[in-house]
Scaffold this motif. Sequence first.
Motif, PDB file in Angstrom:
ATOM      1  N   GLY A 168       0.812  -1.218   0.000  1.00  0.00           N
ATOM      2  CA  GLY A 168       0.000   0.000   0.000  1.00  0.00           C
ATOM      3  C   GLY A 168       0.838   1.258   0.000  1.00  0.00           C
ATOM      4  O   GLY A 168       0.465   2.268  -0.625  1.00  0.00           O
ATOM      5  N   ARG A 206       3.539   1.553  -1.482  1.00  0.00           N
ATOM      6  CA  ARG A 206       4.166   1.637  -2.816  1.00  0.00           C
ATOM      7  C   ARG A 206       3.106   1.497  -3.903  1.00  0.00           C
ATOM      8  O   ARG A 206       3.374   0.906  -4.960  1.00  0.00           O
ATOM      9  CB  ARG A 206       5.218   0.524  -2.956  1.00  0.00           C
ATOM     10  CG  ARG A 206       6.399   0.695  -2.035  1.00  0.00           C
ATOM     11  CD  ARG A 206       7.183  -0.583  -1.853  1.00  0.00           C
ATOM     12  NE  ARG A 206       8.345  -0.386  -1.002  1.00  0.00           N
ATOM     13  CZ  ARG A 206       8.280  -0.282   0.319  1.00  0.00           C
ATOM     14  NH1 ARG A 206       7.110  -0.366   0.938  1.00  0.00           N
ATOM     15  NH2 ARG A 206       9.387  -0.077   1.013  1.00  0.00           N
ATOM     16  N   ALA A 207       1.918   1.998  -3.648  1.00  0.00           N
ATOM     17  CA  ALA A 207       0.800   1.831  -4.587  1.00  0.00           C
ATOM     18  C   ALA A 207       1.172   2.284  -5.990  1.00  0.00           C
ATOM     19  O   ALA A 207       1.673   3.396  -6.201  1.00  0.00           O
ATOM     20  CB  ALA A 207      -0.405   2.622  -4.091  1.00  0.00           C
ATOM     21  N   GLY A 208       0.954   1.397  -6.959  1.00  0.00           N
ATOM     22  CA  GLY A 208       1.235   1.719  -8.357  1.00  0.00           C
ATOM     23  C   GLY A 208       2.644   1.397  -8.804  1.00  0.00           C
ATOM     24  O   GLY A 208       2.924   1.392 -10.011  1.00  0.00           O
ATOM     25  N   ASP A 239       4.211  -3.228  -5.598  1.00  0.00           N
ATOM     26  CA  ASP A 239       2.762  -3.285  -5.362  1.00  0.00           C
ATOM     27  C   ASP A 239       2.088  -4.126  -6.441  1.00  0.00           C
ATOM     28  O   ASP A 239       1.196  -4.926  -6.136  1.00  0.00           O
ATOM     29  CB  ASP A 239       2.199  -1.863  -5.364  1.00  0.00           C
ATOM     30  CG  ASP A 239       0.682  -1.858  -5.301  1.00  0.00           C
ATOM     31  OD1 ASP A 239       0.130  -2.610  -4.480  1.00  0.00           O
ATOM     32  OD2 ASP A 239       0.063  -1.115  -6.082  1.00  0.00           O
ATOM     33  N   ARG A 240       2.506  -3.968  -7.683  1.00  0.00           N
ATOM     34  CA  ARG A 240       1.882  -4.732  -8.771  1.00  0.00           C
ATOM     35  C   ARG A 240       2.150  -6.227  -8.609  1.00  0.00           C
ATOM     36  O   ARG A 240       1.276  -7.059  -8.900  1.00  0.00           O
ATOM     37  CB  ARG A 240       2.385  -4.243 -10.125  1.00  0.00           C
ATOM     38  CG  ARG A 240       1.911  -2.841 -10.508  1.00  0.00           C
ATOM     39  CD  ARG A 240       2.087  -2.586 -12.000  1.00  0.00           C
ATOM     40  NE  ARG A 240       3.485  -2.615 -12.396  1.00  0.00           N
ATOM     41  CZ  ARG A 240       4.302  -1.570 -12.365  1.00  0.00           C
ATOM     42  NH1 ARG A 240       3.837  -0.395 -11.947  1.00  0.00           N
ATOM     43  NH2 ARG A 240       5.565  -1.660 -12.742  1.00  0.00           N
ATOM     44  N   THR A 273      -0.086  -7.431  -5.675  1.00  0.00           N
ATOM     45  CA  THR A 273      -1.494  -7.393  -6.080  1.00  0.00           C
ATOM     46  C   THR A 273      -1.812  -8.524  -7.056  1.00  0.00           C
ATOM     47  O   THR A 273      -2.849  -9.203  -6.932  1.00  0.00           O
ATOM     48  CB  THR A 273      -1.821  -6.044  -6.734  1.00  0.00           C
ATOM     49  OG1 THR A 273      -1.539  -4.994  -5.801  1.00  0.00           O
ATOM     50  CG2 THR A 273      -3.289  -5.971  -7.127  1.00  0.00           C
ATOM     51  N   ARG A 322      -5.082  -7.882   0.161  1.00  0.00           N
ATOM     52  CA  ARG A 322      -5.723  -6.931  -0.748  1.00  0.00           C
ATOM     53  C   ARG A 322      -6.473  -5.849   0.032  1.00  0.00           C
ATOM     54  O   ARG A 322      -6.420  -4.669  -0.315  1.00  0.00           O
ATOM     55  CB  ARG A 322      -6.682  -7.673  -1.681  1.00  0.00           C
ATOM     56  CG  ARG A 322      -5.967  -8.513  -2.728  1.00  0.00           C
ATOM     57  CD  ARG A 322      -6.959  -9.292  -3.574  1.00  0.00           C
ATOM     58  NE  ARG A 322      -7.845  -8.422  -4.314  1.00  0.00           N
ATOM     59  CZ  ARG A 322      -7.526  -7.820  -5.445  1.00  0.00           C
ATOM     60  NH1 ARG A 322      -6.315  -7.992  -5.961  1.00  0.00           N
ATOM     61  NH2 ARG A 322      -8.382  -7.047  -6.065  1.00  0.00           N
ATOM     62  N   ARG A 370      -3.880  -3.666   1.934  1.00  0.00           N
ATOM     63  CA  ARG A 370      -3.155  -2.840   0.945  1.00  0.00           C
ATOM     64  C   ARG A 370      -4.007  -1.642   0.519  1.00  0.00           C
ATOM     65  O   ARG A 370      -3.515  -0.510   0.436  1.00  0.00           O
ATOM     66  CB  ARG A 370      -2.796  -3.710  -0.264  1.00  0.00           C
ATOM     67  CG  ARG A 370      -2.080  -2.978  -1.375  1.00  0.00           C
ATOM     68  CD  ARG A 370      -3.042  -2.635  -2.488  1.00  0.00           C
ATOM     69  NE  ARG A 370      -2.402  -1.841  -3.513  1.00  0.00           N
ATOM     70  CZ  ARG A 370      -3.074  -1.009  -4.307  1.00  0.00           C
ATOM     71  NH1 ARG A 370      -4.384  -0.866  -4.180  1.00  0.00           N
ATOM     72  NH2 ARG A 370      -2.424  -0.304  -5.226  1.00  0.00           N
ATOM     73  N   ALA A 371      -5.308  -1.867   0.270  1.00  0.00           N
ATOM     74  CA  ALA A 371      -6.198  -0.770  -0.135  1.00  0.00           C
ATOM     75  C   ALA A 371      -6.355   0.245   0.995  1.00  0.00           C
ATOM     76  O   ALA A 371      -6.343   1.470   0.759  1.00  0.00           O
ATOM     77  CB  ALA A 371      -7.557  -1.343  -0.535  1.00  0.00           C
ATOM     78  N   ALA A 394      -3.107   2.293   1.244  1.00  0.00           N
ATOM     79  CA  ALA A 394      -2.977   3.259   0.147  1.00  0.00           C
ATOM     80  C   ALA A 394      -3.898   4.452   0.383  1.00  0.00           C
ATOM     81  O   ALA A 394      -3.508   5.611   0.163  1.00  0.00           O
ATOM     82  CB  ALA A 394      -3.308   2.571  -1.173  1.00  0.00           C
TER      83      ALA A 394
END
Length: 315
Positions: free
Chosen positions: A120, A122-124, A128-129, A132, A197, A200-201, A204
Amino acid sequence: MIRLVGVRLAGVVGLLALLSVLVFAGVDLLPGDPVTSRLGATATPEHIAEAQARAGLDHPLAERYLDWASGLLRGDLGTSATGRAVTDVLSDRVANSALLAGLALALLAPLSLALGTWAGLRAGRRGDRIVTTASLLLVAVPEFVTAGALVLVFAIGLGWLPAVSLVPAGTSPLAVPEVLVLPVVSLLLLGLAYAVRVIRAATAAASRSGHVEFARLNGAGRGELLRHAVLPAVLPVAVQVWLVTGVGLVGGAVLVESVFGYPGIGALLVGAVQTGDLPIVQALAMILGAAMLVALVVADLVVRIGTPTLRTGAS
């Protein structure tokens, strides 16, 4: 807050009463009865009818429900088709399943918090990818496929662990801890993907909030932001996810235990359905449903207590 807890407890009592009606009526629709199962295929129709009358199975459905529900309140879950008290049959199995789910949950909480907050923050970005995508794949794969893959790799391929969780009668699975590894990992992967998930959301979203941005502009470091701004917002959500996932792990254990032959409530439930041991099915359905209900209410209270705007009613 006391009023909120009182309202929730009253709701739990009402929903448990409704759940008991649904469980009893639903199980009553299943073919067979414990008396017929206990007497076996050689019993004559006269013997079956006499035994059913002694057990009260010829009484109206409402009367049988009231007898069963009053027994529940006294801790009497009835008699199984084997002639043993249901509480005696369940005692060891429930403990074994609780051990399995407890170990999985004890690992899930720190791992999901670490992975979820790490992704979260490091979102994006690439890390993170990866997290996810991996969690999405695990959510999409049925638990019996995950369990089967673990058996193929670690039991059949590498030979490191037993493929079947054989536990000597009268002993705890802790006496042979190697039989716990693959079932626990299967359950852990099942719950970890969902928990990561959600956390993480939440991380973020918290890291993009105004007060975190303000603290960042005033020179607060990443560790300070995490401890004083992000984690306080994420932890109530994480606890809610862990509670719900913990009960989900007990439900998921039904299939995982069947795959590994683990002596828990999963194998017991499957066997009870196959043999028509309806008192066992009723008891397990009630226990699992009640556990899920209580966990959802506790999770709701945790979020409300841990979220200032919900606790105070402020907008």
